[in-house]
Scaffold this motif. Structure first.
Motif, PDB file in Angstrom:
ATOM      1  N   MET A 188       0.858  -1.185   0.000  1.00 35.94           N
ATOM      2  CA  MET A 188       0.000   0.000   0.000  1.00 35.94           C
ATOM      3  C   MET A 188       0.895   1.236   0.000  1.00 35.94           C
ATOM      4  SD  MET A 188      -2.874  -1.343   2.613  1.00 35.94           S
ATOM      5  CE  MET A 188      -3.881   0.047   2.213  1.00 35.94           C
ATOM      6  N   ASP A 189       0.948   1.925  -1.135  1.00 41.55           N
ATOM      7  CA  ASP A 189       1.856   3.040  -1.357  1.00 41.55           C
ATOM      8  C   ASP A 189       1.204   4.342  -0.914  1.00 41.55           C
ATOM      9  OD1 ASP A 189       3.841   4.711  -2.252  1.00 41.55           O
ATOM     10  OD2 ASP A 189       3.316   4.501  -4.371  1.00 41.55           O
ATOM     11  N   PHE A 190       1.806   5.011   0.064  1.00 42.35           N
ATOM     12  CA  PHE A 190       1.281   6.292   0.535  1.00 42.35           C
ATOM     13  C   PHE A 190       1.923   7.473  -0.185  1.00 42.35           C
ATOM     14  CE2 PHE A 190      -0.955   3.797   3.272  1.00 42.35           C
ATOM     15  CZ  PHE A 190      -1.549   4.444   4.342  1.00 42.35           C
ATOM     16  N   GLY A 191       2.827   7.192  -1.117  1.00 43.63           N
ATOM     17  CA  GLY A 191       3.418   8.250  -1.924  1.00 43.63           C
ATOM     18  C   GLY A 191       2.466   8.656  -3.043  1.00 43.63           C
ATOM     19  N   ALA A 192       2.926   9.544  -3.909  1.00 41.43           N
ATOM     20  CA  ALA A 192       2.070  10.030  -4.996  1.00 41.43           C
ATOM     21  C   ALA A 192       2.936  10.469  -6.170  1.00 41.43           C
ATOM     22  CB  ALA A 192       1.218  11.196  -4.521  1.00 41.43           C
ATOM     23  N   VAL A 193       2.310  10.581  -7.332  1.00 45.70           N
ATOM     24  CA  VAL A 193       2.960  11.116  -8.521  1.00 45.70           C
ATOM     25  C   VAL A 193       2.275  12.427  -8.872  1.00 45.70           C
ATOM     26  CG1 VAL A 193       3.438  10.753 -10.966  1.00 45.70           C
ATOM     27  CG2 VAL A 193       3.581   8.825  -9.373  1.00 45.70           C
ATOM     28  N   LEU A 194       3.057  13.504  -8.911  1.00 45.81           N
ATOM     29  CA  LEU A 194       2.521  14.813  -9.306  1.00 45.81           C
ATOM     30  C   LEU A 194       2.551  14.906 -10.820  1.00 45.81           C
ATOM     31  CD1 LEU A 194       4.253  17.147  -6.700  1.00 45.81           C
ATOM     32  CD2 LEU A 194       1.983  16.105  -6.601  1.00 45.81           C
ATOM     33  N   ARG A 195       1.407  15.264 -11.392  1.00 50.29           N
ATOM     34  CA  ARG A 195       1.272  15.359 -12.844  1.00 50.29           C
ATOM     35  C   ARG A 195       0.993  16.818 -13.219  1.00 50.29           C
ATOM     36  NH1 ARG A 195       0.808  10.052 -14.259  1.00 50.29           N
ATOM     37  NH2 ARG A 195      -0.026   8.651 -12.705  1.00 50.29           N
ATOM     38  N   PRO A 196       2.042  17.570 -13.519  1.00 53.14           N
ATOM     39  CA  PRO A 196       1.863  18.988 -13.845  1.00 53.14           C
ATOM     40  C   PRO A 196       1.016  19.168 -15.103  1.00 53.14           C
ATOM     41  CG  PRO A 196       4.187  18.437 -13.559  1.00 53.14           C
ATOM     42  CD  PRO A 196       3.418  17.156 -13.576  1.00 53.14           C
ATOM     43  N   SER A 197       0.215  20.198 -15.110  1.00 54.87           N
ATOM     44  CA  SER A 197      -0.641  20.464 -16.274  1.00 54.87           C
ATOM     45  C   SER A 197       0.128  21.179 -17.376  1.00 54.87           C
ATOM     46  CB  SER A 197      -1.839  21.320 -15.854  1.00 54.87           C
ATOM     47  OG  SER A 197      -1.386  22.544 -15.307  1.00 54.87           O
ATOM     48  N   THR A 198       1.353  21.611 -17.108  1.00 59.65           N
ATOM     49  CA  THR A 198       2.124  22.388 -18.088  1.00 59.65           C
ATOM     50  C   THR A 198       2.969  21.525 -19.006  1.00 59.65           C
ATOM     51  OG1 THR A 198       3.957  22.603 -16.531  1.00 59.65           O
ATOM     52  CG2 THR A 198       2.271  24.339 -16.505  1.00 59.65           C
ATOM     53  N   GLY A 199       2.899  20.211 -18.862  1.00 60.22           N
ATOM     54  CA  GLY A 199       3.709  19.346 -19.706  1.00 60.22           C
ATOM     55  C   GLY A 199       5.074  19.043 -19.133  1.00 60.22           C
ATOM     56  N   ALA A 200       5.343  19.509 -17.912  1.00 58.15           N
ATOM     57  CA  ALA A 200       6.626  19.219 -17.268  1.00 58.15           C
ATOM     58  C   ALA A 200       6.698  17.738 -16.907  1.00 58.15           C
ATOM     59  CB  ALA A 200       6.773  20.086 -16.022  1.00 58.15           C
TER      60      ALA A 200
END
Length: 198
Positions: free
Chosen positions: A20-32
């Motif tokens: 159970m992974d409590f981390g996250a992946v940030l997905r920028p809306s700017t294409g970064a």
């Protein structure tokens, strides 16, 4: 409050572990680029199935303990693919954090293999399950720094017991109900999931 343990004769015949992974992946809306953010708290859960209990007394005992485990928690040995040819150890130094766990008390030059499981026991008896991320070899004094697959969730005390021979998972029974079935032959069929609480 003491946690519930199952009798030694209650041996599962199937196991489905999950991370159970409590981390996250940030997905920028700017294409970064994507950004992985690790956070404390990632842990394990384990679904266990048992062969039919054809002894009525055994079935009653298991059902009774699982009902109590819903409120008190459960500690059970983690099924291993093969025995881990190793001895138990202890934590070497207080206040450790991150993804490395320093141990002492191993045989000199003992190899701890990638994928081995261990549970670290706090002073109050609570176990925390961890997975070894890479092969490591103890030095001539029996000390080793083990890389872990996930972050430590607790700053264990110096001398805390580390279970490598029989690692345990401890936590709460998953779900809002505990169910079991009784076959026409009067066999008791049981499956449940235990999830680490901390």
């Amino acid at each position: 409050m003491a946690v519930i343990e199952l009798p030694n004769w209650a041996v599962p015949n199937s196991a489905s572990p999950a991370f159970m992974d409590f981390g996250a992946v940030l997905r920028p809306s700017t294409g970064a680029a994507l950004l992985r953010v690790d956070r404390l708290g990632s842990r394990y859960k384990l679904t266990l199935g048992f062969p039919p209990f054809d002894d009525a007394d055994q079935g009653r005992v298991i059902v009774s303990r699982l009902i109590r485990a819903k409120r008190m928690g459960l500690r059970i040995e983690v099924p291993l693919l093969a025995p881990q040819v190793i001895e138990d150890a202890i934590v070497d130094g207080a206040g450790q954090a991150g993804t490395t766990l320093r141990l002492r008390g191993l045989f000199p030059r003992r190899v701890v293999r990638e994928g081995y499981w261990l549970s670290v026991e706090k002073a109050d008896g609570q176990h925390f399950l961890h997975n070894v991320a890479d092969e490591s070899i103890a030095d001539a004094t029996g000390k080793v720094a083990l890389p872990l697959s996930e972050m430590l969730r607790w700053p264990f005390a110096d001398g805390a017991r580390v279970h490598l021979v029989r690692p345990m998972i401890e936590g709460l029974i998953d779900g809002n109900e505990q169910a079991w079935s009784i076959s026409v032959e009067k066999f008791t069929h049981i499956e449940f999931t235990v999830e680490e609480a901390a």
